[in-house]
Design an enzyme around this catalytic site. Structure first.
Site, short mmCIF file in Angstrom:
data_model
loop_
_atom_site.label_atom_id
_atom_site.label_comp_id
_atom_site.label_asym_id
_atom_site.label_seq_id
_atom_site.Cartn_x
_atom_site.Cartn_y
_atom_site.Cartn_z
N LYS A 156 -9.70 -2.52 -6.53
CA LYS A 156 -10.57 -1.60 -5.78
C LYS A 156 -9.77 -0.80 -4.75
O LYS A 156 -9.93 0.42 -4.63
CB LYS A 156 -11.68 -2.38 -5.05
CG LYS A 156 -12.61 -3.15 -5.96
CD LYS A 156 -13.76 -3.79 -5.18
CE LYS A 156 -13.28 -4.76 -4.11
NZ LYS A 156 -12.57 -5.93 -4.69
N GLU A 182 -10.04 -6.87 6.74
CA GLU A 182 -8.82 -6.92 5.95
C GLU A 182 -8.38 -5.52 5.50
O GLU A 182 -7.21 -5.31 5.17
CB GLU A 182 -9.01 -7.80 4.72
CG GLU A 182 -10.05 -7.27 3.75
CD GLU A 182 -10.24 -8.18 2.55
OE1 GLU A 182 -9.67 -7.89 1.49
OE2 GLU A 182 -10.94 -9.20 2.70
N ARG A 183 -9.29 -4.56 5.51
CA ARG A 183 -8.94 -3.21 5.08
C ARG A 183 -8.03 -2.51 6.08
O ARG A 183 -7.42 -1.49 5.76
CB ARG A 183 -10.20 -2.36 4.87
CG ARG A 183 -11.16 -2.94 3.84
CD ARG A 183 -10.52 -3.05 2.50
NE ARG A 183 -11.35 -3.81 1.57
CZ ARG A 183 -10.89 -4.42 0.49
NH1 ARG A 183 -9.62 -4.36 0.18
NH2 ARG A 183 -11.71 -5.08 -0.30
#
Length: 205
Positions: A156, A182-183
């Site tokens: 993704k 986490e992005r």
């Protein structure tokens, strides 16, 4: 009237602040009077004198009885051409160590944008991503929403990075990337990649 309150309860990131005279507005920033002037966001009201505030920077040196001062504004982030090629945190502060011009317009993040009929008035138009399997099987229509859903490790983030890269490289539009949790790490990697390839001029993060 006094614009000063005092911290009464601290529970994790939730801070209860009492204002005896002048109550803040919902969504307003108030600043604790510690060394770093920790920002607290007014999230809700308990009663006529007490507000629930969020410790949005997770400051650890707050204590009961500490004074808090109103700012009379909410979280405001820079807008307009000056944000292109830049990277900001959730408070609108630059993370690339470049000073934002003082005349840059800023907008409250809770302010509702005015409605627009721009996309409704146009005929459906395909956004070419440069990725053949997407353009052929699941073409993106400009102005519509697209979701990428899948489990861990299926690609993704790689796909998202490639889409942003292609939009920036084409020069035909702007790419905006927002990351949380986490992005943030992946956003940092993307920033460095776009910087190396001289594509930041079409991106805002």
């Amino acid at each position: 009237m006094s614009n000063i309150g005092k911290i009464r309860v601290i529970k994790d990131i939730l801070v209860k602040v009492e204002f005896l005279d002048e109550m803040p507005e919902l969504g307003e920033l108030v600043f604790a009077q510690n060394d770093i002037k920790a920002p607290l966001l007014v999230d809700s009201f308990i009663d006529d004198t007490t507000a629930n505030c969020l410790n949005i920077r997770s400051s650890t040196d707050l204590h009961k009885g500490m004074e808090v001062v109103r700012s009379y504004h909410g979280i405001e982030v820079p807008t307009g051409p000056a944000t292109i090629g830049r990277i900001f945190d959730a408070m609108g502060e630059p993370l690339d160590k470049i000073e934002t011009p003082k005349d840059t317009p800023r907008k409250n993040i809770f302010e509702i944008s005015k409605g627009s009929n721009e996309f409704k008035a146009r005929k459906p138009e395909i956004l070419e991503t440069g990725i053949k399997v997407i353009d052929f099987f699941t073409p993106f229509v400009k102005g519509r929403k697209i979701g990428i859903v899948g489990g861990a490790g299926v690609g993704k983030t790689i796909l998202t990075m490639e889409l942003i890269h292609n939009v920036a490289k084409s020069g035909s539009g702007l790419a905006f990337f927002t990351g949380i949790g986490e992005r943030i790490r992946e956003g940092h990697e993307l920033y460095e990649t776009l910087k190396e390839r001289d594509l930041l001029k079409n991106t805002c993060m």
